[in-house]
Design an enzyme around this catalytic site. Sequence first.
Site, PDB file in Angstrom:
ATOM      1  N   ASP A  94      66.109 -35.815  -7.018  1.00  6.77           N
ATOM      2  CA  ASP A  94      65.023 -36.145  -7.945  1.00  6.77           C
ATOM      3  C   ASP A  94      65.367 -35.695  -9.375  1.00  6.77           C
ATOM      4  OD1 ASP A  94      62.499 -37.076  -8.653  1.00  6.77           O
ATOM      5  OD2 ASP A  94      61.488 -36.075  -6.997  1.00  6.77           O
ATOM      6  N   ASP A 119      56.847 -43.827  -9.142  1.00 11.06           N
ATOM      7  CA  ASP A 119      56.426 -43.836  -7.735  1.00 11.06           C
ATOM      8  C   ASP A 119      55.510 -45.019  -7.395  1.00 11.06           C
ATOM      9  OD1 ASP A 119      57.758 -41.468  -7.842  1.00 11.06           O
ATOM     10  OD2 ASP A 119      56.136 -40.273  -6.974  1.00 11.06           O
TER      11      ASP A 119
HETATM   12  C1  GLA Z   1      58.885 -37.507  -7.400  1.00 18.47           C
HETATM   13  C2  GLA Z   1      59.566 -38.640  -6.651  1.00 18.47           C
HETATM   14  C3  GLA Z   1      58.786 -38.923  -5.373  1.00 18.47           C
HETATM   15  C4  GLA Z   1      58.718 -37.663  -4.513  1.00 18.47           C
HETATM   16  C5  GLA Z   1      58.095 -36.528  -5.306  1.00 18.47           C
HETATM   17  C6  GLA Z   1      58.171 -35.195  -4.573  1.00 18.47           C
HETATM   18  O1  GLA Z   1      57.648 -37.902  -7.884  1.00 18.47           O
HETATM   19  O2  GLA Z   1      59.637 -39.782  -7.449  1.00 18.47           O
HETATM   20  O3  GLA Z   1      59.383 -39.980  -4.647  1.00 18.47           O
HETATM   21  O4  GLA Z   1      60.008 -37.323  -4.075  1.00 18.47           O
HETATM   22  O5  GLA Z   1      58.741 -36.366  -6.564  1.00 18.47           O
HETATM   23  O6  GLA Z   1      57.674 -34.147  -5.315  1.00 18.47           O
END
Ligand code: GLA
Length: 389
Positions: A152, A208
């Site tokens: 990430d 997301d």
């Molecule tokens: C980010 C990523 C998500 C998930 C969260 C976890 O937002 O884009 O897909 O992995 O972190 O905290």
Amino acid sequence: MIGYLIFLPLFILLACFAFGQPPAKPQLADTPPMGWNSWKKFGCKIDEILIRETADAFVSSGMRDAGYVYVNIDDCWMAKERDAQGDLQPDPVRFPNGIKALSDYVHAKGLKLGVYSSAGTKTCEGLPASLDHEDADARKFAEWGVDYLKYDNCNNLNRPAPPRYRAMAEALKKTGRPIVFSICEWGSNKPWEWASEVGGYLWRTTGDISDNWQSMTRLLDKQVGLEKYSKQNAWNDPDMLEVGNGSMTDAEYRAHFGLWALLNAPLIAGNDIRSMTPVIKDILMNRDVIAVDQDWGGKQGFKLRADGRSEVWIKPMSDGSRAVILLNRGGSDEPVSIAVTPQELGLPNVSKYRVKNLWTKETKTITKELRAVLTAHNSAMYIVSSSQK
Ligand code: GLA
């Protein structure tokens, strides 16, 4: 002369190393990875029992046999602090038996295990992450038998993205264990231009996803134009699947799944696969749709045209046929009639074309056009072929 023929290739190989050519990326994702991820449904409410039960469900539900392999633990598996040696360690309450025990468990079922970290000082949930700890953390992942790392972008100290991701890719490579490296920097720095070269096998193209039509179609729009960057071992990732998480209709989930397959997206289920309704199982395990996702015809699927709420998406298949999605994006009660011709699909001129509807399994023959009448948020997905076999 013979000596020359033997030594020339050797010389070229040595020269490549001497002049710093990176060794070829191991081929770990010839087709888009398929699996499950804990985040969308469970967030931080994860533990080793959930992961074990999910692995069991991969087998009992038929997901494994349909091609789903990776059981991926997202954020929140790690303890709040590194251990005395400075290594990442699993949360002692939620993962008391450690990650190695879990990887042994999933491997025994013919599955693979994924974990998560961030190219930052902390994960998005504020837990220890891997920036400047790449070698040590990669060694731990390899020692634990991890097969996939989602990496990430939170808490990245505003350092440029490519070197942060390259550092982990290199560290993973040094371990000698094949580990699929999944780059998650939300499409912020055009990862499609560098993520494969630094060692990524897939890269998130967007922020997301959420479990609703607006979010899904907003992400879909962001895929337009990215098709040229996708290739084997280098996939655009429009985020995981919301199918089965409960806030979209079955028709909307069918459209979501079909479109992700047409885009050669990684098929990472984000629902509770321990308790799927028959309809959700039928969507996630539709063999024909999965086959579209896993087929590499040399080009990811793309939007052919849009006309208001009517859209036509197509993908060239490796056998010369075309996968087609006719999509009614709009919310109005009035159905729309959407059509596409074999010429637009780029198929050879023949007198008739064979069509298979991938959701109803109905087959038919068309001569001039493929047409469907679709109500709001409905889609139809087909394979159209000029061959009569
Ligand atoms: C980010 C990523 C998500 C998930 C969260 C976890 O937002 O884009 O897909 O992995 O972190 O905290």
